[in-house]
Write an enzyme that holds these catalytic residues in place. Structure first.
Site, short mmCIF file in Angstrom:
data_model
loop_
_atom_site.label_atom_id
_atom_site.label_comp_id
_atom_site.label_asym_id
_atom_site.label_seq_id
_atom_site.Cartn_x
_atom_site.Cartn_y
_atom_site.Cartn_z
N PRO A 125 -10.88 -7.44 -1.48
CA PRO A 125 -10.71 -7.96 -0.12
C PRO A 125 -11.95 -7.66 0.72
O PRO A 125 -12.78 -6.82 0.35
CB PRO A 125 -9.51 -7.16 0.40
CG PRO A 125 -9.61 -5.84 -0.32
CD PRO A 125 -10.33 -6.09 -1.63
N LYS A 168 0.85 -1.21 0.00
CA LYS A 168 0.00 0.00 0.00
C LYS A 168 0.87 1.24 0.00
O LYS A 168 0.80 2.11 0.86
CB LYS A 168 -0.94 0.02 1.19
CG LYS A 168 -2.02 -1.03 1.07
CD LYS A 168 -3.20 -0.76 1.95
CE LYS A 168 -4.14 -1.93 1.91
NZ LYS A 168 -3.57 -3.17 2.48
P1 BMP Z 1 -8.89 -10.68 5.88
O1 BMP Z 1 -9.58 -11.58 4.83
O2 BMP Z 1 -8.21 -11.45 6.95
O3 BMP Z 1 -9.77 -9.58 6.37
O4 BMP Z 1 -7.65 -9.97 5.10
C1 BMP Z 1 -7.86 -9.03 4.08
C2 BMP Z 1 -6.53 -8.62 3.53
O5 BMP Z 1 -6.74 -7.63 2.51
C3 BMP Z 1 -5.58 -7.97 4.53
O6 BMP Z 1 -4.25 -8.29 4.15
C4 BMP Z 1 -5.82 -6.47 4.36
O7 BMP Z 1 -4.69 -5.71 4.68
C5 BMP Z 1 -6.12 -6.40 2.86
N1 BMP Z 1 -7.00 -5.28 2.47
C6 BMP Z 1 -8.26 -5.14 3.01
O8 BMP Z 1 -8.69 -5.92 3.86
N2 BMP Z 1 -9.03 -4.08 2.62
C7 BMP Z 1 -8.62 -3.17 1.69
O9 BMP Z 1 -9.38 -2.26 1.37
C8 BMP Z 1 -7.36 -3.35 1.11
C9 BMP Z 1 -6.56 -4.42 1.50
O10 BMP Z 1 -5.39 -4.61 0.92
#
Ligand code: BMP
Length: 214
Positions: A167, A62
Protein backbone atom coordinates in the site's frame (compact mmCIF):
# COMPACT_ATOMS: atom_id res chain seq x y z
CA UNK A 1 -5.42 -15.11 -4.40
CA UNK A 2 -4.87 -15.17 -8.14
CA UNK A 3 -2.37 -12.81 -9.69
CA UNK A 4 -3.80 -11.46 -12.85
CA UNK A 5 -3.55 -7.69 -12.68
CA UNK A 6 -1.37 -7.24 -9.57
CA UNK A 7 -3.80 -4.59 -8.33
CA UNK A 8 -5.79 -4.69 -5.08
CA UNK A 9 -8.35 -1.95 -4.51
CA UNK A 10 -8.58 -0.52 -0.99
CA UNK A 11 -12.27 0.32 -0.75
CA UNK A 12 -12.33 2.81 2.12
CA UNK A 13 -15.53 4.39 0.82
CA UNK A 14 -18.01 4.65 3.72
CA UNK A 15 -21.23 4.80 1.73
CA UNK A 16 -22.18 1.13 1.28
CA UNK A 17 -24.16 1.61 -1.96
CA UNK A 18 -21.37 3.64 -3.48
CA UNK A 19 -18.81 1.08 -2.31
CA UNK A 20 -20.73 -1.78 -3.95
CA UNK A 21 -21.12 0.22 -7.14
CA UNK A 22 -17.41 1.05 -7.31
CA UNK A 23 -16.53 -2.58 -6.55
CA UNK A 24 -18.69 -3.73 -9.46
CA UNK A 25 -17.10 -1.17 -11.75
CA UNK A 26 -13.45 -1.88 -10.95
CA UNK A 27 -13.49 -5.58 -10.07
CA UNK A 28 -12.32 -6.67 -13.53
CA UNK A 29 -9.17 -4.56 -13.03
CA UNK A 30 -8.26 -6.01 -9.66
CA UNK A 31 -7.28 -9.33 -8.09
CA UNK A 32 -9.01 -8.47 -4.81
CA UNK A 33 -10.83 -5.79 -2.88
CA UNK A 34 -9.45 -4.87 0.51
CA UNK A 35 -11.83 -3.48 3.09
CA UNK A 36 -11.02 -1.81 6.35
CA UNK A 37 -12.86 -0.52 9.42
CA UNK A 38 -14.36 2.59 7.77
CA UNK A 39 -16.56 0.52 5.43
CA UNK A 40 -17.24 -2.33 7.89
CA UNK A 41 -18.36 0.12 10.58
CA UNK A 42 -20.62 2.05 8.27
CA UNK A 43 -22.06 -0.85 6.28
CA UNK A 44 -21.95 -3.70 8.77
CA UNK A 45 -20.10 -7.00 8.43
CA UNK A 46 -22.56 -8.29 5.80
CA UNK A 47 -20.65 -6.13 3.35
CA UNK A 48 -17.90 -8.77 3.43
CA UNK A 49 -20.27 -11.39 2.01
CA UNK A 50 -21.84 -8.96 -0.44
CA UNK A 51 -18.46 -7.98 -1.84
CA UNK A 52 -17.31 -11.60 -1.95
CA UNK A 53 -19.90 -12.13 -4.68
CA UNK A 54 -18.04 -9.57 -6.78
CA UNK A 55 -14.39 -10.22 -5.94
CA UNK A 56 -11.96 -11.85 -3.53
CA UNK A 57 -12.17 -9.86 -0.30
CA UNK A 58 -9.29 -9.16 2.06
CA UNK A 59 -10.37 -8.00 5.50
CA UNK A 60 -7.83 -5.45 6.63
CA UNK A 61 -8.60 -5.62 10.34
CA UNK A 62 -4.91 -5.22 11.26
CA UNK A 63 -5.62 -7.58 14.09
CA UNK A 64 -3.31 -6.96 17.04
CA UNK A 65 -4.46 -9.01 20.01
CA UNK A 66 -4.00 -12.06 22.20
CA UNK A 67 -4.31 -15.38 20.35
CA UNK A 68 -7.86 -16.15 21.51
CA UNK A 69 -9.23 -12.80 20.33
CA UNK A 70 -7.26 -13.10 17.10
CA UNK A 71 -8.92 -16.47 16.46
CA UNK A 72 -12.42 -15.09 17.12
CA UNK A 73 -11.94 -12.17 14.74
CA UNK A 74 -10.39 -14.27 11.97
CA UNK A 75 -13.18 -16.87 12.23
CA UNK A 76 -15.84 -14.14 11.93
CA UNK A 77 -14.18 -12.73 8.82
CA UNK A 78 -13.71 -16.12 7.16
CA UNK A 79 -17.25 -17.25 7.97
CA UNK A 80 -18.45 -14.20 6.03
CA UNK A 81 -16.36 -15.33 3.05
CA UNK A 82 -13.25 -13.21 3.39
CA UNK A 83 -10.51 -14.86 1.37
CA UNK A 84 -7.77 -13.09 3.29
CA UNK A 85 -7.17 -11.23 6.54
CA UNK A 86 -4.51 -8.75 7.55
CA UNK A 87 -2.92 -8.96 10.98
CA UNK A 88 -0.16 -7.05 12.72
CA UNK A 89 3.02 -9.08 13.10
CA UNK A 90 4.29 -7.21 16.16
CA UNK A 91 1.96 -9.13 18.47
CA UNK A 92 4.35 -12.08 18.24
CA UNK A 93 4.54 -15.69 17.22
CA UNK A 94 1.64 -17.12 19.25
CA UNK A 95 -0.86 -14.60 17.90
CA UNK A 96 0.39 -15.02 14.36
CA UNK A 97 0.24 -18.82 14.52
CA UNK A 98 -3.32 -18.60 15.86
CA UNK A 99 -4.32 -16.35 12.95
CA UNK A 100 -2.93 -18.83 10.42
CA UNK A 101 -4.66 -21.75 12.11
CA UNK A 102 -8.01 -19.94 12.41
CA UNK A 103 -7.87 -18.79 8.78
CA UNK A 104 -7.81 -22.35 7.42
CA UNK A 105 -7.72 -22.03 3.64
CA UNK A 106 -7.95 -18.24 3.76
CA UNK A 107 -4.74 -16.22 3.49
CA UNK A 108 -3.12 -14.36 6.36
CA UNK A 109 -1.03 -11.31 5.49
CA UNK A 110 1.16 -9.82 8.18
CA UNK A 111 2.03 -6.14 8.46
CA UNK A 112 5.74 -5.80 9.10
CA UNK A 113 6.13 -2.07 8.54
CA UNK A 114 3.55 0.60 7.88
CA UNK A 115 3.68 2.94 4.90
CA UNK A 116 3.19 6.29 6.66
CA UNK A 117 6.15 8.20 8.16
CA UNK A 118 5.25 6.97 11.65
CA UNK A 119 5.84 3.44 10.37
CA UNK A 120 9.56 4.16 10.52
CA UNK A 121 9.50 4.78 14.27
CA UNK A 122 8.78 1.36 15.73
CA UNK A 123 7.82 -1.09 12.98
CA UNK A 124 10.63 -0.56 10.43
CA UNK A 125 13.51 -1.34 12.81
CA UNK A 126 12.02 -4.80 13.45
CA UNK A 127 10.42 -5.49 10.08
CA UNK A 128 12.86 -8.14 8.81
CA UNK A 129 12.66 -9.96 12.16
CA UNK A 130 8.85 -9.90 11.95
CA UNK A 131 8.95 -11.16 8.37
CA UNK A 132 11.18 -14.09 9.36
CA UNK A 133 8.69 -14.93 12.10
CA UNK A 134 5.85 -14.73 9.57
CA UNK A 135 7.64 -17.22 7.32
CA UNK A 136 7.97 -19.62 10.28
CA UNK A 137 4.29 -19.21 11.13
CA UNK A 138 3.07 -20.01 7.62
CA UNK A 139 1.57 -16.69 6.57
CA UNK A 140 0.68 -16.21 2.90
CA UNK A 141 2.52 -12.91 2.68
CA UNK A 142 3.38 -9.47 3.99
CA UNK A 143 2.22 -5.89 3.74
CA UNK A 144 5.23 -3.72 2.89
CA UNK A 145 5.34 0.00 2.06
CA UNK A 146 5.20 1.28 -1.53
CA UNK A 147 6.31 4.60 -0.05
CA UNK A 148 9.74 3.06 0.68
CA UNK A 149 10.64 0.64 -2.14
CA UNK A 150 14.02 -0.11 -0.51
CA UNK A 151 12.06 -1.60 2.39
CA UNK A 152 10.08 -3.81 -0.01
CA UNK A 153 13.47 -5.13 -1.20
CA UNK A 154 14.49 -5.78 2.39
CA UNK A 155 11.30 -7.72 3.13
CA UNK A 156 11.60 -9.63 -0.16
CA UNK A 157 15.04 -10.85 0.90
CA UNK A 158 13.43 -12.54 3.91
CA UNK A 159 10.04 -13.47 2.40
CA UNK A 160 11.29 -15.82 -0.32
CA UNK A 161 8.34 -16.74 -2.55
CA UNK A 162 5.65 -15.43 -0.20
CA UNK A 163 3.43 -12.64 -1.48
CA UNK A 164 4.18 -8.98 -0.87
CA UNK A 165 1.24 -6.57 -1.00
CA UNK A 166 2.22 -2.89 -1.06
CA UNK A 167 0.00 0.00 0.00
CA UNK A 168 0.97 3.65 -0.30
CA UNK A 169 0.58 4.13 -4.06
CA UNK A 170 -0.97 7.40 -5.23
CA UNK A 171 -2.36 9.39 -2.29
CA UNK A 172 0.62 8.53 -0.05
CA UNK A 173 3.16 9.31 -2.76
CA UNK A 174 4.38 5.83 -3.74
CA UNK A 175 4.32 4.54 -7.31
CA UNK A 176 3.09 1.19 -8.58
CA UNK A 177 6.13 0.70 -10.84
CA UNK A 178 8.69 1.32 -8.09
CA UNK A 179 6.86 -1.02 -5.72
CA UNK A 180 6.62 -3.82 -8.29
CA UNK A 181 10.22 -3.30 -9.43
CA UNK A 182 11.34 -3.52 -5.80
CA UNK A 183 9.70 -6.93 -5.43
CA UNK A 184 6.01 -6.41 -4.61
CA UNK A 185 3.55 -8.87 -6.17
CA UNK A 186 0.55 -6.59 -5.76
CA UNK A 187 -0.01 -2.91 -5.09
CA UNK A 188 -2.89 -1.75 -2.93
CA UNK A 189 -4.53 1.46 -4.15
CA UNK A 190 -7.34 3.26 -2.34
CA UNK A 191 -8.14 6.94 -2.75
CA UNK A 192 -6.46 7.24 -6.15
CA UNK A 193 -9.08 4.78 -7.45
CA UNK A 194 -12.26 4.98 -5.34
CA UNK A 195 -11.90 8.76 -4.96
CA UNK A 196 -11.26 9.37 -8.67
CA UNK A 197 -13.89 10.93 -10.92
CA UNK A 198 -13.63 7.84 -13.08
CA UNK A 199 -12.57 4.89 -10.88
CA UNK A 200 -12.50 2.49 -13.83
CA UNK A 201 -9.98 4.47 -15.84
CA UNK A 202 -7.93 5.20 -12.69
CA UNK A 203 -7.77 1.47 -11.95
CA UNK A 204 -7.02 0.57 -15.54
CA UNK A 205 -4.14 3.08 -15.61
CA UNK A 206 -2.55 1.37 -12.57
CA UNK A 207 -3.18 -2.05 -14.09
CA UNK A 208 -1.46 -0.97 -17.33
CA UNK A 209 1.46 0.48 -15.38
CA UNK A 210 1.94 -2.86 -13.60
CA UNK A 211 1.45 -4.85 -16.79
CA UNK A 212 4.13 -2.85 -18.62
CA UNK A 213 6.71 -4.15 -16.15
CA UNK A 214 5.88 -7.82 -16.50
P1 BMP B 1 -4.76 4.91 0.08
O1 BMP B 1 -4.29 4.35 -1.29
O2 BMP B 1 -6.04 5.66 -0.02
O3 BMP B 1 -3.67 5.62 0.81
O4 BMP B 1 -5.17 3.61 0.97
C1 BMP B 1 -4.21 2.69 1.41
C2 BMP B 1 -4.92 1.59 2.14
O5 BMP B 1 -3.93 0.65 2.62
C3 BMP B 1 -5.70 2.02 3.38
O6 BMP B 1 -6.81 1.14 3.52
C4 BMP B 1 -4.73 1.81 4.53
O7 BMP B 1 -5.39 1.55 5.74
C5 BMP B 1 -3.96 0.59 4.05
N1 BMP B 1 -2.57 0.49 4.55
C6 BMP B 1 -1.66 1.51 4.33
O8 BMP B 1 -1.97 2.53 3.73
N2 BMP B 1 -0.40 1.37 4.84
C7 BMP B 1 0.01 0.27 5.53
O9 BMP B 1 1.17 0.21 5.92
C8 BMP B 1 -0.91 -0.77 5.71
C9 BMP B 1 -2.20 -0.65 5.20
O10 BMP B 1 -3.05 -1.65 5.34
Amino acid sequence: MRRDTGLIIALDETDADKALKIAGTVSSMADAIKINWPLILSAGPEIITQLSEISDVICDFKIADIPNTVRLIVEEAVSRKASGVIVHAFTGEDSLREAVSAAGKADVYAVTEMSHPGGMMFTAPHAEEMAAMGVRCGVAGFIAPATRPDRIKAIRSVAGDLKILSPGVGAQGGSASSAISAGADYVIVGRAVYGAKDPLSAASAVRDEIRSLL
